[in-house]
Structures are given as C-alpha cells and as structure tokens.
Design a protein around this motif. Structure first.
Motif, short mmCIF file in Angstrom:
data_model
loop_
_atom_site.label_atom_id
_atom_site.label_comp_id
_atom_site.label_asym_id
_atom_site.label_seq_id
_atom_site.Cartn_x
_atom_site.Cartn_y
_atom_site.Cartn_z
N GLY A 128 -7.18 11.07 1.55
CA GLY A 128 -8.10 9.94 1.70
C GLY A 128 -7.88 8.82 0.69
O GLY A 128 -8.62 7.84 0.70
N LYS A 172 -7.95 3.22 11.25
CA LYS A 172 -8.97 4.00 10.52
C LYS A 172 -9.50 3.22 9.34
O LYS A 172 -10.62 3.45 8.87
N VAL A 223 0.83 5.65 -1.22
CA VAL A 223 0.25 6.84 -1.85
C VAL A 223 1.39 7.78 -2.17
O VAL A 223 2.31 7.96 -1.34
N VAL A 251 0.86 -1.19 0.00
CA VAL A 251 0.00 0.00 0.00
C VAL A 251 0.90 1.24 0.00
O VAL A 251 1.78 1.37 0.85
N GLY A 268 -5.33 6.65 0.44
CA GLY A 268 -4.88 5.42 1.08
C GLY A 268 -6.05 4.69 1.73
O GLY A 268 -6.20 3.47 1.61
N LEU A 269 -6.89 5.44 2.39
CA LEU A 269 -8.07 4.87 3.05
C LEU A 269 -8.99 4.20 2.03
O LEU A 269 -9.44 3.08 2.22
N GLY A 306 -2.82 12.38 2.51
CA GLY A 306 -3.72 13.22 3.31
C GLY A 306 -5.02 13.58 2.59
O GLY A 306 -5.79 14.39 3.07
C1 LIG Z 1 0.47 -3.42 4.32
C2 LIG Z 1 1.44 -2.27 3.83
O1 LIG Z 1 1.67 -2.11 2.61
S1 LIG Z 1 2.18 -1.25 4.98
C3 LIG Z 1 2.95 0.07 4.05
C4 LIG Z 1 2.14 1.32 4.04
N1 LIG Z 1 2.75 2.28 3.13
C5 LIG Z 1 3.72 3.16 3.48
O2 LIG Z 1 4.17 3.24 4.64
C6 LIG Z 1 4.26 4.03 2.35
C7 LIG Z 1 4.40 5.51 2.75
N2 LIG Z 1 3.11 6.06 3.24
C8 LIG Z 1 2.04 6.22 2.45
O3 LIG Z 1 2.04 5.83 1.27
C9 LIG Z 1 0.81 6.90 3.03
O4 LIG Z 1 1.24 7.81 4.01
C10 LIG Z 1 -0.21 5.93 3.66
C11 LIG Z 1 -0.59 4.82 2.67
C12 LIG Z 1 0.34 5.28 4.92
C13 LIG Z 1 -1.46 6.73 4.03
O5 LIG Z 1 -2.04 7.23 2.83
P1 LIG Z 1 -2.88 8.61 2.81
O6 LIG Z 1 -3.59 8.66 1.52
O7 LIG Z 1 -1.98 9.74 3.15
O8 LIG Z 1 -3.88 8.38 4.01
P2 LIG Z 1 -5.37 8.95 4.09
O9 LIG Z 1 -5.37 10.37 3.62
O10 LIG Z 1 -6.29 8.00 3.39
O11 LIG Z 1 -5.62 8.91 5.66
C14 LIG Z 1 -6.71 8.21 6.21
C15 LIG Z 1 -6.74 8.49 7.68
O12 LIG Z 1 -5.58 7.91 8.30
C16 LIG Z 1 -4.81 8.93 8.94
N3 LIG Z 1 -3.40 8.67 8.68
C17 LIG Z 1 -2.78 8.65 7.49
N4 LIG Z 1 -1.48 8.33 7.63
C18 LIG Z 1 -1.28 8.16 8.96
C19 LIG Z 1 -0.15 7.82 9.76
N5 LIG Z 1 1.06 7.58 9.19
N6 LIG Z 1 -0.31 7.71 11.09
C20 LIG Z 1 -1.52 7.94 11.66
N7 LIG Z 1 -2.64 8.27 10.96
C21 LIG Z 1 -2.52 8.38 9.63
C22 LIG Z 1 -5.25 10.24 8.31
O13 LIG Z 1 -5.06 11.33 9.18
C23 LIG Z 1 -6.69 9.98 8.02
O14 LIG Z 1 -7.46 10.17 9.18
P3 LIG Z 1 -8.84 11.03 9.14
O15 LIG Z 1 -9.75 10.25 8.24
O16 LIG Z 1 -9.27 11.06 10.56
O17 LIG Z 1 -8.47 12.34 8.57
#
Ligand SMILES: CC(=O)SCCNC(=O)CCNC(=O)[C@H](O)C(C)(C)COP(=O)(O)OP(=O)(O)OC[C@H]1O[C@@H](n2cnc3c(N)ncnc32)[C@H](O)[C@@H]1OP(=O)(O)O
Length: 163
Positions: free
Chosen positions: A114, A149, A106, A104, A116-117, A112
């Motif tokens: 939505g 979440k 983004v 996963v 990833g969600l 930020g």
């Molecule tokens: C099983 C796996 O593949 S694990 C590997 C996960 N991937 C990574 O670590 C790669 C680097 N990170 C990323 O790509 C992104 O930051 C992701 C995938 C972790 C999150 O994607 P985003 O699109 O930014 O998250 P999104 O905007 O959908 O956030 C959904 C909710 O989670 C929360 N959230 C997002 N990232 C984080 C975090 N690192 N820690 C805590 N909360 C978070 C957001 O605040 C949001 O909450 P809300 O609905 O109350 O506002």
C-alpha cells in the motif's frame, strides 16, 4: 512545494513507515538506488546531490518530493518509496494550476503493502490543497489499474520527443 521544509502532516502508513518530504540526507538512505528501479539514475556525489536538491528546493511549493521512510530498516535502505508533484502555473483558467505526478516508485521488496497508493494519494491531496484544477501523469498501459486505484481516469494520449 519545497523539498526542504518539513511535511506538516506527516502520514503514518499503519506501520513504522512515515511519509515525509525528501531531505538532503536521503542520499545516504537509498534514495538514488530506489529511483534506479524506475529509470536510469547514475550515482551523484554528495555535492552534486546537494546542488540538485537546492535547485529543486528553490522551486518552493511548486515542487514536492515525498518519500516513505522505514526507520527500522538498515540505514542505507530506509527510503522505501518516493513520488513527486510538480505544480505548473498557466494563463489558462484564470492563471490556473496543473499538478504533475512524476517519478513514483516503491522498492521491489516493499511492493504490495500500500505504499505506492499512499504516496500518490498524498501527492494528489497536496495538489488539491495547492489549488490545482487537475492532476495528471504519464504511465505504461500495465499501470492503468494501479493508477485507477489511486483515483485517476484515463484521458488523452501521451506523446514524447526523447533527446
Ligand atoms: C507517474 C509515474 O511515475 S509512472 C511509474 C510508476 N513506477 C513504476 O513503474 C516503478 C516500478 N513499480 C513500482 O514501484 C510499484 O509496483 C508501483 C509504484 C507501481 C506500485 O506500488 P505498490 O506499493 O506495490 O502498490 P500498492 O501496494 O500501493 O497497490 C495499491 C493497489 O494497486 C494495485 N496494484 C499495484 N501495482 C499494480 C499493477 N502493476 N497493476 C495493477 N494493479 C496494481 C494493488 O493490487 C493494490 O490494489 P488493492 O488496494 O486492491 O490491493
């Protein structure tokens, strides 16, 4: 689930970004550079990419890669998010199935919003539709709140042997 077949219920994310299954043409739309934001992802030639795509597509509905595409972005940077569902068949639970969410990510510039969600929630829905009795994933402690979440609860301990 087949990466080649069209996603029957493509999800609108509220803007022009669409969530759909990976296509072989996504190599040219930034799919590998997006994955490199998660882990080591050296470039693959067009034929290497096509061979990998075909191997995964042969797993049919047991292997799905979803992507979020922004058609308004530059052609080589259209893939903003991805996530994978692998469906494992077991003898346990009467030949039950377990869904594994993997890879996963983004794009850093699109976090930020939505995406990833939405990708993870869709993968979870697909696992349910496929008859899985649970969906699991491994992540770092920093991502606990994010996956909470997405509907996940903490369970067990991750262990690994790297080669
Ligand atoms: C099983 C796996 O593949 S694990 C590997 C996960 N991937 C990574 O670590 C790669 C680097 N990170 C990323 O790509 C992104 O930051 C992701 C995938 C972790 C999150 O994607 P985003 O699109 O930014 O998250 P999104 O905007 O959908 O956030 C959904 C909710 O989670 C929360 N959230 C997002 N990232 C984080 C975090 N690192 N820690 C805590 N909360 C978070 C957001 O605040 C949001 O909450 P809300 O609905 O109350 O506002």
């Amino acid at each position: 689930m087949a990466s080649t077949s069209p996603e029957p219920a493509a999800t609108e994310t509220g803007d022009s970004v669409k969530i759909r299954r990976l296509e072989v043409a996504d190599r040219e739309r930034g799919f590998l550079s997006l994955l490199s934001q998660l882990s080591s992802c050296p470039d693959l030639t067009e034929s290497e990419f096509a061979a990998c795509f075909a191997d995964l597509a042969a797993l049919g509905d047991d292997h799905v890669i979803l992507v979020a595409e922004d058609p308004a972005a530059a052609p080589e940077r259209r893939i903003l998010s991805t996530g994978c569902l692998f469906v494992e068949r077991k003898f346990l639970r009467g030949g039950g199935k377990v869904g594994h969410v993997e890879d996963v990510v983004v794009d850093a510039a699109a976090r930020g919003r939505g995406l990833g969600l939405r990708v993870v929630r869709r993968l979870v829905e697909m696992a349910k539709e496929a008859g899985c009795y649970k969906v699991i994933l491994d992540c770092t402690p920093e991502l606990r709140a994010y996956y909470a979440k997405c509907g996940f609860v903490e369970k067990g301990v991750q262990m690994a042997v790297y080669f």
